[in-house]
Scaffold this motif. Structure first.
Motif, mmCIF file in Angstrom:
data_model
loop_
_atom_site.group_PDB
_atom_site.id
_atom_site.type_symbol
_atom_site.label_atom_id
_atom_site.label_comp_id
_atom_site.label_asym_id
_atom_site.label_seq_id
_atom_site.Cartn_x
_atom_site.Cartn_y
_atom_site.Cartn_z
ATOM 1 N N GLU A 21 0.974 -1.243 0.003
ATOM 2 C CA GLU A 21 -0.039 -0.115 -0.010
ATOM 3 C C GLU A 21 0.853 1.281 0.076
ATOM 4 O OE1 GLU A 21 -2.875 -0.501 3.277
ATOM 5 O OE2 GLU A 21 -4.032 -1.852 1.990
ATOM 6 N N TYR A 22 1.862 1.629 0.797
ATOM 7 C CA TYR A 22 2.808 2.314 0.791
ATOM 8 C C TYR A 22 3.583 2.644 -0.552
ATOM 9 C CZ TYR A 22 7.433 4.478 1.754
ATOM 10 O OH TYR A 22 8.524 5.493 1.499
ATOM 11 N N ILE A 23 3.902 1.455 -1.246
ATOM 12 C CA ILE A 23 4.535 1.555 -2.412
ATOM 13 C C ILE A 23 3.613 2.224 -3.570
ATOM 14 C CG2 ILE A 23 5.581 0.097 -4.557
ATOM 15 C CD1 ILE A 23 6.453 -1.916 -2.291
ATOM 16 N N ILE A 24 2.381 1.725 -3.556
ATOM 17 C CA ILE A 24 1.243 2.038 -4.390
ATOM 18 C C ILE A 24 1.183 3.735 -4.343
ATOM 19 C CG2 ILE A 24 -1.066 1.831 -5.057
ATOM 20 C CD1 ILE A 24 -0.920 -0.843 -4.913
ATOM 21 N N GLU A 25 0.968 4.265 -2.882
ATOM 22 C CA GLU A 25 0.789 5.403 -2.632
ATOM 23 C C GLU A 25 1.736 6.336 -3.090
ATOM 24 O OE1 GLU A 25 -1.729 8.158 -1.348
ATOM 25 O OE2 GLU A 25 -2.127 6.005 -1.207
ATOM 26 N N GLU A 26 3.145 5.936 -2.896
ATOM 27 C CA GLU A 26 4.276 6.625 -3.186
ATOM 28 C C GLU A 26 4.297 6.815 -4.693
ATOM 29 O OE1 GLU A 26 8.044 6.965 -1.497
ATOM 30 O OE2 GLU A 26 6.287 7.986 -0.479
ATOM 31 N N VAL A 27 3.960 6.076 -5.613
ATOM 32 C CA VAL A 27 3.939 5.840 -7.050
ATOM 33 C C VAL A 27 2.780 6.836 -7.639
ATOM 34 C CG1 VAL A 27 4.139 4.813 -9.141
ATOM 35 C CG2 VAL A 27 5.352 3.861 -7.095
ATOM 36 N N LYS A 28 1.670 6.707 -6.734
ATOM 37 C CA LYS A 28 0.467 7.333 -7.316
ATOM 38 C C LYS A 28 0.846 8.987 -7.190
ATOM 39 C CE LYS A 28 -3.640 4.709 -7.245
ATOM 40 N NZ LYS A 28 -4.260 3.865 -6.533
ATOM 41 N N ASN A 29 1.515 9.413 -6.005
ATOM 42 C CA ASN A 29 2.057 10.703 -5.993
ATOM 43 C C ASN A 29 2.934 11.268 -6.939
ATOM 44 O OD1 ASN A 29 0.388 10.769 -3.631
ATOM 45 N ND2 ASN A 29 2.141 10.195 -2.160
ATOM 46 N N LEU A 30 3.624 10.315 -7.786
ATOM 47 C CA LEU A 30 4.356 10.848 -8.694
ATOM 48 C C LEU A 30 3.492 11.211 -9.936
ATOM 49 C CD1 LEU A 30 7.148 7.793 -8.749
ATOM 50 C CD2 LEU A 30 7.288 10.154 -7.749
ATOM 51 N N GLY A 31 2.229 10.850 -10.143
ATOM 52 C CA GLY A 31 1.251 11.399 -11.221
ATOM 53 C C GLY A 31 1.964 10.918 -12.621
ATOM 54 N N LEU A 32 2.203 9.654 -12.696
ATOM 55 C CA LEU A 32 2.801 9.102 -13.774
ATOM 56 C C LEU A 32 1.476 8.611 -14.669
ATOM 57 C CD1 LEU A 32 5.785 6.769 -12.640
ATOM 58 C CD2 LEU A 32 6.003 9.160 -13.650
ATOM 59 N N ALA A 33 1.761 8.590 -16.145
ATOM 60 C CA ALA A 33 0.670 8.279 -17.151
ATOM 61 C C ALA A 33 1.012 7.000 -17.442
ATOM 62 C CB ALA A 33 0.622 9.435 -18.147
ATOM 63 N N PHE A 68 -1.771 -1.759 -8.394
ATOM 64 C CA PHE A 68 -1.856 -0.024 -8.576
ATOM 65 C C PHE A 68 -3.119 0.319 -9.246
ATOM 66 C CE2 PHE A 68 -0.835 3.487 -10.859
ATOM 67 C CZ PHE A 68 -0.315 4.342 -9.946
ATOM 68 N N LYS A 69 -3.433 -0.411 -10.182
ATOM 69 C CA LYS A 69 -4.941 0.004 -11.067
ATOM 70 C C LYS A 69 -6.117 -0.413 -10.129
ATOM 71 C CE LYS A 69 -3.098 -0.034 -15.653
ATOM 72 N NZ LYS A 69 -3.002 -0.607 -17.005
ATOM 73 N N GLN A 70 -5.914 -1.319 -9.227
ATOM 74 C CA GLN A 70 -7.123 -1.686 -8.521
ATOM 75 C C GLN A 70 -7.021 -0.853 -7.259
ATOM 76 O OE1 GLN A 70 -6.563 -5.823 -7.365
ATOM 77 N NE2 GLN A 70 -6.814 -6.511 -9.768
ATOM 78 N N GLY A 71 -6.092 -0.502 -6.660
ATOM 79 C CA GLY A 71 -5.904 0.435 -5.453
ATOM 80 C C GLY A 71 -6.620 1.607 -5.638
#
Length: 71
Positions: A21-33, A68-71
């Protein structure tokens, strides 16, 4: 840090990932497409906290992307 294991599918097998969850949160915050960029960042972070065999990296990256896509 504390252990917080969630499962992803790697080659069709449920595989535990610490701090998913932490990993996904971190990457979401990068805003990558792009999926490719997202996979690189997910894998980079997952490898710091989990043992990921080199020859399985692609399979792990796919599983991480799904989560990542589900979360």
């Amino acid at each position: 840090g504390s252990i917080d294991i969630k499962q992803i599918l790697v080659d069709g097998k449920a595989t535990g990932i610490n701090q998913l969850e932490y990993i996904i949160e971190e990457v979401k915050n990068l805003g990558l497409a792009g999926d490719a960029d997202i996979k690189v960042e997910l894998l980079k972070r997952a490898k710091v906290l989990n043992y990921i065999p080199t020859k399985k990296e692609d399979a792990y990256a796919e599983g991480l992307l799904e989560a990542f896509k589900q979360g």
